[in-house]
Design a protein around this motif. Structure first.
Motif: not given
Length: 592
Positions: A383, A415, A417, A423, A426, A440, A442
């Motif tokens: 993350c 990924a 979002p 998020l 996911m 992921i 963000y």
């Protein structure tokens, strides 16, 4: 406060002309000046307050800039900047076109090495010291100032290990305050605590065993003592180590009592230290909190979920997991390489590991991502907080390279979002039955949605989404910058002409939908909060060439340059990623 003495200091030469009483007065004025400016402008407070006396002593004793002073990370370098000719412009700290919040070689000859990520100071200063030897300059001094959190990193140990078998003229100063951004952790922290308390026999001193001349621990706020000790060490040849005890936030009571909060507290009242409150009751959540709270929610039903962070439990909101399930959450200190391979090891034993690292700091563990995770196809869930442009921390902290440096790695899913709900979904999807590692990404800051804690839904990996149909142009976006793209479409001359597709997955790309888009639209615009070279747009370009397509593709993203510090809105404008620029491009294509 009256800054009569401080205002007379233009460079360290003038500091060296002061008497002992004037030096103590300078320390008081310097500390108050930092508090006054940071209270209005924001920035890193506690670390710089903690090294005021050390900063003055270093510039008093050593002949900077000829003697080379390297600060680790740079959170603590505000006093250094003020005493080295940047007092008058210190109010521009971290602002667009102002001075950097970190030491920067292009900014001042007194900034011997540019820093922003931790644990580099010993290696850099050692490199300088060995180069001085090769240049037959045996009098030049080389000083590395490193914190107790940073020295626990592998790179710092590598530097110590090498320095101990040289006769380099190197002084390592350990600024020991038992805290980085969050409290320091690990066995080394416990060892240093024992040393401070006099419980560890001197003959077992680990620094001495590495062949350093060790001194300390001494009071880092006793200016006369610091000056005396630095003058003594200056005459000793070879690698030396000074252990200094300081208090982060020294001189501001609330900063001393709340060291995590006052690392970078935002605006506050300079006299009392009281943080100026902001009404956050009706604001959307920070993405880091969406991550942290969602992780706890998932961990309640999935007992195999583990959380790992390298020294950022507060900044990443892993603190929620650490509070709810302390036995299943690990702060491993400033050790990104270890964090990644630790996660990989846990996954081999059936654990579901969320490894939370700032995008810019995952760069420090690139080999581990490739060799220990992706090559073995271990489904670690990365993350990546602070992806994209992060603002005032500047070039050392922007998370703009992750798509480019991860997209070339086999087995790895990438990924991004569009919003908080995606998020959550996911994360929910990743912990269910993922067969590959996933990253992921963000952004820093708040999202857009108030009603974000909705029921989980599983997401199809590699599936893109049509947000709106259009007649003439197609925008392809990935991540939260898609919201800005939607706003630009609404404000262009003819919104009906513009289609918008969101790609939650940069890898694998939704090739079926791409084929449909390229068949229906001549003009394609890609938008991302990351580098154009090697990024999402580059992957679309590559797919187009592979399929021998002739569509017009316009890539919007971060250009091939290091973007400096400033507000995110200002930096997006510089990168032509602001809404106005997107509107202008749309209007040009619509009317052509």
């Amino acid at each position: 406060m009256d800054y009569t003495l401080l205002n007379s200091i233009q460079d360290p030469n003038q500091v060296r002309n002061l008497n002992s009483n004037q030096l103590l007065q300078l320390a008081d004025e310097l500390r108050s000046f930092i508090i006054d400016i940071v209270s209005q402008k924001g920035g890193h407070l506690g670390a710089s307050l903690g090294v005021v006396e050390l900063t003055i002593a270093l510039h008093y004793v050593f002949n900077t800039p000829e003697d080379l002073l390297v600060w680790d990370v740079g959170h603590q370098a505000y006093g250094h900047k003020i005493l080295t000719g940047r007092r008058a412009e210190f109010h521009t700290n971290r602002e667009l076109n102002g001075i950097s919040g970190f030491p920067k070689r292009s900014e001042s000859e007194y900034d011997a090495f540019g820093v922003g990520h931790s644990s580099t100071s010993i290696s850099a200063a050692l490199g300088m010291a060995l180069a001085s030897q090769l240049n037959n300059d045996f009098e030049k001094q080389h000083i590395a100032v490193i914190g107790d959190a940073s020295i626990a990193s592998g790179m710092a140990f590598e530097g110590l290990n090498h320095a101990g078998v040289t006769d380099a003229n190197l002084l390592v100063i350990l600024n020991d305050n038992a805290i980085g951004i969050d409290p320091s952790v690990g066995a080394l922290k416990n060892y240093l605590t024992q040393v401070k308390e006099g419980k560890n026999p001197r003959q077992n001193n680990m620094i001495k065993s590495l062949n350093f001349d060790y001194t300390g621990p001494i009071d880092g706020h006793n200016l006369p003592l610091l000056i005396k000790e630095l003058n003594r060490l200056k005459k000793i040849k070879g690698p030396k180590f000074l252990h200094v005890i300081t208090t982060k936030g020294k001189g501001l009571q609330l900063a001393e009592e709340n060291q995590v909060k006052y690392h970078a507290p935002g605006k506050f009242e300079p006299k009392t230290g009281k943080i100026i409150p902001q009404d956050e009751s009706n604001l959307p959540p920070k993405f880091q909190d969406v991550f942290g709270l969602t992780l706890v929610e998932l961990a309640k039903t999935n007992k195999k979920i583990i959380g790992i962070t390298p020294a950022m439990p507060t900044g990443s909101s892993m603190k929620f997991m650490m509070e709810a399930f302390p036995e299943r959450a690990f702060d491993v200190g400033i050790a990104e390489q270890h964090a990644v391979t630790l996660a990989a090891g846990m996954v081999t034993q059936g654990m579901v590991v969320f490894c939370n690292i700032y995008s810019t700091f995952l760069q420090r563990a690139y080999d581990q991502v490739i060799h220990d995770v992706a090559l073995q196809n271990l489904p670690v869930i990365f993350c990546l907080d602070r992806a994209g442009l992060v603002g005032e921390d500047g070039a050392t902290h922007h998370g703009v390279f992750d798509i480019a440096y991860l997209s070339c790695i086999p087995n790895l899913i990438i990924a991004a979002p569009l919003h908080e709900i995606e998020l959550r979904n996911m994360m929910y999807t990743a912990q269910k039955s993922l067969e590959h590692p996933i990253a992921i990404r963000y952004p820093r800051g708040r999202g857009k949605l108030l009603d974000w804690q909705q029921e989980f839904k599983e997401i199809e990996i590699g599936k893109a989404v049509s947000l709106r149909k259009g007649n003439k142009i197609a925008i392809l976006s990935t991540g939260t910058i898609g919201t800005d793209a939607s706003q630009a479409i609404d404000q262009c001359v003819n919104p009906e002409d513009v289609a918008h597709y969101h790609f939650p997955f940069v890898k694998p790309l939704d090739e079926r939908l791409l084929k449909e888009i390229f068949e229906n639209y001549t003009n394609i615009i890609t938008i991302e909060d990351g580098t154009i070279i090697g990024g999402f747009g580059s992957l679309i370009d590559q797919w187009s060439r592979k399929n021998h397509l002739k569509n017009n593709i316009y890539n919007l993203g971060v250009p091939d340059a290091f973007i400096e510090h400033g507000k995110v809105s200002e930096l997006r404008k510089i990168c032509n990623l602001d809404t106005k620029n997107i509107i202008n491009l749309l209007n040009t294509l619509i009317t052509t």
